[in-house]
Design a protein around this motif. Structure first.
Motif, PDB file in Angstrom:
ATOM      1  N   ALA A  19       3.458   7.797   2.203  1.00  0.00           N
ATOM      2  CA  ALA A  19       2.595   6.873   2.949  1.00  0.00           C
ATOM      3  C   ALA A  19       2.532   5.499   2.300  1.00  0.00           C
ATOM      4  O   ALA A  19       2.527   4.470   2.986  1.00  0.00           O
ATOM      5  N   GLN A  20       2.517   5.449   0.978  1.00  0.00           N
ATOM      6  CA  GLN A  20       2.425   4.157   0.288  1.00  0.00           C
ATOM      7  C   GLN A  20       3.732   3.380   0.332  1.00  0.00           C
ATOM      8  O   GLN A  20       3.739   2.185   0.058  1.00  0.00           O
ATOM      9  N   HIS A  21       4.796   4.043   0.661  1.00  0.00           N
ATOM     10  CA  HIS A  21       6.106   3.390   0.711  1.00  0.00           C
ATOM     11  C   HIS A  21       6.157   2.285   1.763  1.00  0.00           C
ATOM     12  O   HIS A  21       6.885   1.314   1.624  1.00  0.00           O
ATOM     13  N   PHE A  22       5.351   2.428   2.792  1.00  0.00           N
ATOM     14  CA  PHE A  22       5.376   1.467   3.883  1.00  0.00           C
ATOM     15  C   PHE A  22       4.496   0.279   3.530  1.00  0.00           C
ATOM     16  O   PHE A  22       3.403   0.439   3.010  1.00  0.00           O
ATOM     17  N   TYR A  29       4.236   0.853  11.225  1.00  0.00           N
ATOM     18  CA  TYR A  29       5.290   1.529  10.474  1.00  0.00           C
ATOM     19  C   TYR A  29       4.813   2.906  10.023  1.00  0.00           C
ATOM     20  O   TYR A  29       5.564   3.883  10.082  1.00  0.00           O
ATOM     21  N   LEU A  30       3.591   2.980   9.543  1.00  0.00           N
ATOM     22  CA  LEU A  30       3.055   4.260   9.085  1.00  0.00           C
ATOM     23  C   LEU A  30       2.946   5.236  10.249  1.00  0.00           C
ATOM     24  O   LEU A  30       3.260   6.420  10.103  1.00  0.00           O
ATOM     25  N   ILE A  84      -6.295   6.370   5.046  1.00  0.00           N
ATOM     26  CA  ILE A  84      -5.352   7.461   4.796  1.00  0.00           C
ATOM     27  C   ILE A  84      -4.773   7.350   3.397  1.00  0.00           C
ATOM     28  O   ILE A  84      -4.740   8.307   2.634  1.00  0.00           O
ATOM     29  N   ILE A  85      -4.318   6.168   3.044  1.00  0.00           N
ATOM     30  CA  ILE A  85      -3.630   5.989   1.760  1.00  0.00           C
ATOM     31  C   ILE A  85      -4.600   6.021   0.584  1.00  0.00           C
ATOM     32  O   ILE A  85      -4.347   6.703  -0.410  1.00  0.00           O
ATOM     33  N   VAL A  86      -5.716   5.315   0.692  1.00  0.00           N
ATOM     34  CA  VAL A  86      -6.627   5.223  -0.448  1.00  0.00           C
ATOM     35  C   VAL A  86      -7.540   6.438  -0.533  1.00  0.00           C
ATOM     36  O   VAL A  86      -7.520   7.172  -1.519  1.00  0.00           O
ATOM     37  N   GLU A  87      -8.326   6.663   0.506  1.00  0.00           N
ATOM     38  CA  GLU A  87      -9.293   7.755   0.446  1.00  0.00           C
ATOM     39  C   GLU A  87      -8.634   9.125   0.585  1.00  0.00           C
ATOM     40  O   GLU A  87      -9.016  10.073  -0.091  1.00  0.00           O
ATOM     41  N   GLY A  88      -7.634   9.228   1.448  1.00  0.00           N
ATOM     42  CA  GLY A  88      -6.988  10.517   1.669  1.00  0.00           C
ATOM     43  C   GLY A  88      -6.036  10.912   0.558  1.00  0.00           C
ATOM     44  O   GLY A  88      -5.882  12.088   0.264  1.00  0.00           O
TER      45      GLY A  88
END
Length: 168
Positions: A19-22, A29-30, A84-88
């Motif tokens: 997920a962080q790749h985008f 994009y995600l 999604i990226i930070v909290e999840g």
């Protein structure tokens, strides 16, 4: 850490890394990446494209039908992408989340009822299975572990229990 990572189904941080790749400010994009990931999770190993990114290759074929239905993924906002990226992926402790509860909660009462999907919580399941066989297996395991190592009694008892488990 996601439930699949906690259960050992996928490598640690695989979803976070994917997920962080985008790039930042790229919710679209995600969203597309999520569709690609869900399709990848439902693709058997022998049918997989060998030239996809290593980030996607980290995910095994789940081969259980969970991802076979093509779900419409709504447009993601930047706030949801960050959530999604930070909290999840970084802050939430998924080890306390029960996957059954997530699945059950994702379906409405009427949908569960019409599909005959009735759930029993783990505590009630254990009220039935523990006295039927699990208590005896736990006692047999404790007894096998208590056998002396010298002479092979310990190993034999564990091997016998292993065979017993295989016959269940």
């Amino acid at each position: 850490m996601f439930c699949g990572e906690e259960a050992g189904l996928i490598p640690q941080n695989a979803f976070r890394d994917y997920a962080q790749h985008f790039p930042a400010n790229s919710a679209d994009y995600l969203r597309n990446a999520m569709r690609e990931l869900f399709k990848w999770l439902d693709t058997p190993d022998d049918a997989r494209n060998p030239f996809v990114s290593d980030l996607l290759k980290a995910f095994p074929d789940m081969n259980d039908g969970l991802f076979s239905e093509r779900t419409v993924i709504p447009t993601l906002s930047e706030v949801l992408r960050t959530t999604i990226i930070v909290e999840g992926c970084q802050e939430f402790d998924w080890s306390e989340v029960n996957p059954t509860s997530i699945f059950e909660g994702s379906l409405g009462h009427d949908q569960r009822r019409s599909g005959g999907m009735h759930y029993t919580n783990p505590e009630n399941i254990h009220k039935v299975i523990d006295p039927l066989f699990l208590d005896n297996l736990e006692a047999a395991f404790a007894e096998a572990c208590a056998k002396p190592l010298a002479g092979g009694a310990h190993t034999k008892a564990l091997e016998d229990l292993h065979k017993r488990l295989g016959r269940l």
